[in-house]
Scaffold this motif. Structure first.
Motif, PDB file in Angstrom:
ATOM      1  N   GLY A 308       2.919   2.898  27.410  1.00 24.81           N
ATOM      2  CA  GLY A 308       3.986   3.211  26.264  1.00 24.81           C
ATOM      3  C   GLY A 308       3.427   1.610  25.485  1.00 24.81           C
ATOM      4  N   THR A 309       2.083   1.951  25.549  1.00 27.98           N
ATOM      5  CA  THR A 309       1.108   1.621  24.348  1.00 27.98           C
ATOM      6  C   THR A 309       0.109   2.274  23.082  1.00 27.98           C
ATOM      7  N   LEU A 310       0.224   3.376  23.782  1.00 26.31           N
ATOM      8  CA  LEU A 310      -0.702   4.346  23.488  1.00 26.31           C
ATOM      9  C   LEU A 310      -0.671   4.480  21.939  1.00 26.31           C
ATOM     10  N   ARG A 311       0.010   3.886  21.209  1.00 25.03           N
ATOM     11  CA  ARG A 311      -0.082   3.959  19.584  1.00 25.03           C
ATOM     12  C   ARG A 311      -1.165   3.226  19.510  1.00 25.03           C
ATOM     13  N   ARG A 312      -1.186   1.878  20.287  1.00 27.36           N
ATOM     14  CA  ARG A 312      -2.383   0.940  19.676  1.00 27.36           C
ATOM     15  C   ARG A 312      -3.210   1.508  20.488  1.00 27.36           C
ATOM     16  N   ASN A 313      -3.169   1.499  21.644  1.00 27.28           N
ATOM     17  CA  ASN A 313      -4.582   1.895  23.020  1.00 27.28           C
ATOM     18  C   ASN A 313      -4.946   2.751  23.412  1.00 27.28           C
ATOM     19  N   PRO A 314      -5.020   4.122  22.870  1.00 22.87           N
ATOM     20  CA  PRO A 314      -5.425   5.812  23.018  1.00 22.87           C
ATOM     21  C   PRO A 314      -6.151   5.893  23.699  1.00 22.87           C
ATOM     22  N   ASP A 315      -6.921   4.855  24.197  1.00 27.52           N
ATOM     23  CA  ASP A 315      -7.857   5.126  25.326  1.00 27.52           C
ATOM     24  C   ASP A 315      -7.293   4.744  26.709  1.00 27.52           C
ATOM     25  N   LEU A 316      -6.145   4.485  26.780  1.00 28.04           N
ATOM     26  CA  LEU A 316      -6.235   3.923  28.044  1.00 28.04           C
ATOM     27  C   LEU A 316      -5.269   5.180  29.490  1.00 28.04           C
ATOM     28  N   LYS A 317      -5.011   6.251  28.014  1.00 24.99           N
ATOM     29  CA  LYS A 317      -4.812   7.759  28.693  1.00 24.99           C
ATOM     30  C   LYS A 317      -6.236   8.402  29.734  1.00 24.99           C
ATOM     31  N   TYR A 318      -7.122   7.880  29.315  1.00 22.45           N
ATOM     32  CA  TYR A 318      -8.113   8.345  29.653  1.00 22.45           C
ATOM     33  C   TYR A 318      -8.539   7.174  30.829  1.00 22.45           C
ATOM     34  N   ARG A 319      -8.517   6.325  30.725  1.00 20.68           N
ATOM     35  CA  ARG A 319      -9.039   5.569  31.376  1.00 20.68           C
ATOM     36  C   ARG A 319      -8.294   5.159  32.650  1.00 20.68           C
ATOM     37  N   GLN A 320      -6.811   5.237  33.240  1.00 17.32           N
ATOM     38  CA  GLN A 320      -6.451   5.330  33.798  1.00 17.32           C
ATOM     39  C   GLN A 320      -6.248   6.688  34.951  1.00 17.32           C
TER      40      GLN A 320
END
Length: 418
Positions: A308-320
């Motif tokens: 839900g925070t990908l606007r701020r933390n776009p790298d999360l979708k690759y780190r999960q």
């Protein structure tokens, strides 16, 4: 785009792209190590790095499997930003410029669903498994390609929202009241706020409006006993403490000493004297057992995928990954069950994540309620209406989204112990 900016972007991306550390941490470290970079350079570097991370699934599709970082940079400027290619001739050779022309002509509507949504395959698969249709996936994916707004929470213990807004305006910083939170201000642009005396004096904290609403759902009042079960750096802890007007007892539990240490300077600025930071070994720590059945409200902002925070933390979708979400689901269920033991009869339990996946949200809540018949689900719409907050929500739980509410993708369910 100049050579200095290009070289810096390349350096930062080589640090970020293994995805072993958060992108914002890598960027902050780079800026700290290169103090001579000007404000304009830093803005260009940060925007390009985060923009490229947001669009990486698209860039990989355009460039092919054998492409490298420079290929992705060419594709980002040509195919995503659609820059005038003349801007790039000072940086790239003739071969790269020919590539740029090809990339600029790409048709995104012909791409597979994960590419059009700019989400990794595992994320799209998880969303399909959780009941999303193609239109819903595209809506969320495209919304997450935008940069997030900058929201503040007025610390009402020190200053109400209107005076904070007036003081900011006097400093040349424009803001408007957030549509839902009674304490929130949405700031125009990305001004440096930490240098302001108003910030140093604790008159406001940076906090997304959705996060502010999570705190509000505890309905914390003067003199109560409240627990923030996964406090982290304490943004919601501080909001709850202000609701309590610094009276009663507010426990801030976390398993990370580093996160709790980040709370200390914020706590010092806030003026709160009722917060008790508590380092715990796990959700079953003896410190928790001693407080069983004593809390008027417990907030569980559970560890989650952060989608839900990908606007701020776009790298999360690759780190999960699909596997990491399954592991998080087990952790979420365990933490919620442990935290529920703290709630007294008639007390409130708020379960929250910053995810839009039902497997992290409603499914965890439904399983908990089935195993704990002494808790009942409350209708968040009714609770917010009592606080004079009008907000469009689908169903008894709160699912916020950038598309509909302008916030991060927070979920919350409120339960009461019988």
């Amino acid at each position: 785009m100049n050579k200095t900016q290009f070289d810096a972007i390349l350096d930062v991306l080589h640090t970020v792209l293994p995805f072993t550390a958060p992108a914002d941490v890598c960027l902050s470290r780079y800026f700290r190590d290169h103090p001579k970079l000007g404000a304009r350079d830093r803005a260009e570097i940060a925007e390009t790095v985060f923009g490229l991370l947001r669009h990486l699934p698209r860039l990989k599709w355009v460039c092919g499997d054998k492409a490298g970082v420079i290929d992705w940079m060419v594709a980002y400027w040509a195919a995503v930003e659609k820059r005038n290619l003349k801007e790039l001739t000072a940086i790239f050779d003739a071969r790269r410029m020919e590539q740029a022309k090809e990339y600029k002509a790409v048709r995104w509507d012909e791409a597979p669903l994960p590419v059009r949504a700019a989400l990794p395959q595992w994320t799209v698969d998880a969303m399909l498994a959780d009941g999303f249709d193609e239109a819903g996936i595209l809506e969320i994916g495209r919304a997450m390609l935008q940069s997030a707004p900058l929201d503040l929470r007025a610390n009402t213990l020190k200053m109400k929202r209107d005076p904070v807004q007036t003081e900011l305006a006097a400093q040349g910083i424009e803001s408007v009241p957030t549509p839902f939170s009674p304490w929130g201000l949405r700031v125009t642009g990305k001004p440096g706020l930490s240098r302001l005396a108003l910030f140093k004096e604790g008159a406001f904290e940076v906090q997304d409006e959705g996060s502010q609403l999570l705190a509000l759902l505890t309905s914390a009042k003067r003199g109560q006993m409240i627990a923030d079960f996964c406090a982290g750096a304490g943004g919601k802890t501080l909001a709850i403490g202000a609701m309590m007007q610094s009276s009663g007892s507010l426990y801030a539990f976390d398993i990370s000493e580093k996160r709790l240490s980040n709370l200390k300077p914020r706590l010092a600025r806030s003026g709160l004297s009722n917060v008790r930071p508590q380092l715990i070994a796990s959700e079953n720590d003896t410190k928790i057992k001693r407080l069983a059945g004593k809390m008027d409200a417990v907030l569980v902002d559970a560890p989650c995928s952060g989608l839900g925070t990908l606007r701020r933390n776009p790298d999360l979708k690759y780190r999960q990954s699909a596997q990491s979400v399954i592991e998080l689901n087990a952790k979420q269920a365990s933490i919620l069950a442990s935290a529920s033991r703290l709630v007294k009869a008639g007390g409130r339990l708020v379960y929250a994540t910053c995810s839009f996946l039902p497997s992290e949200n409603r499914q965890i809540v439904d399983a908990f309620l089935a195993a704990h018949p002494d808790f009942q689900l409350l209708d968040v719409r009714e609770l917010l209406a009592k606080e004079k907050i009008e907000i469009a929500l689908d169903g008894e739980c709160m699912q916020l989204s950038p598309m509909q509410h302008g916030t991060d993708g927070f979920f919350a369910a409120v339960m009461q112990r019988g």
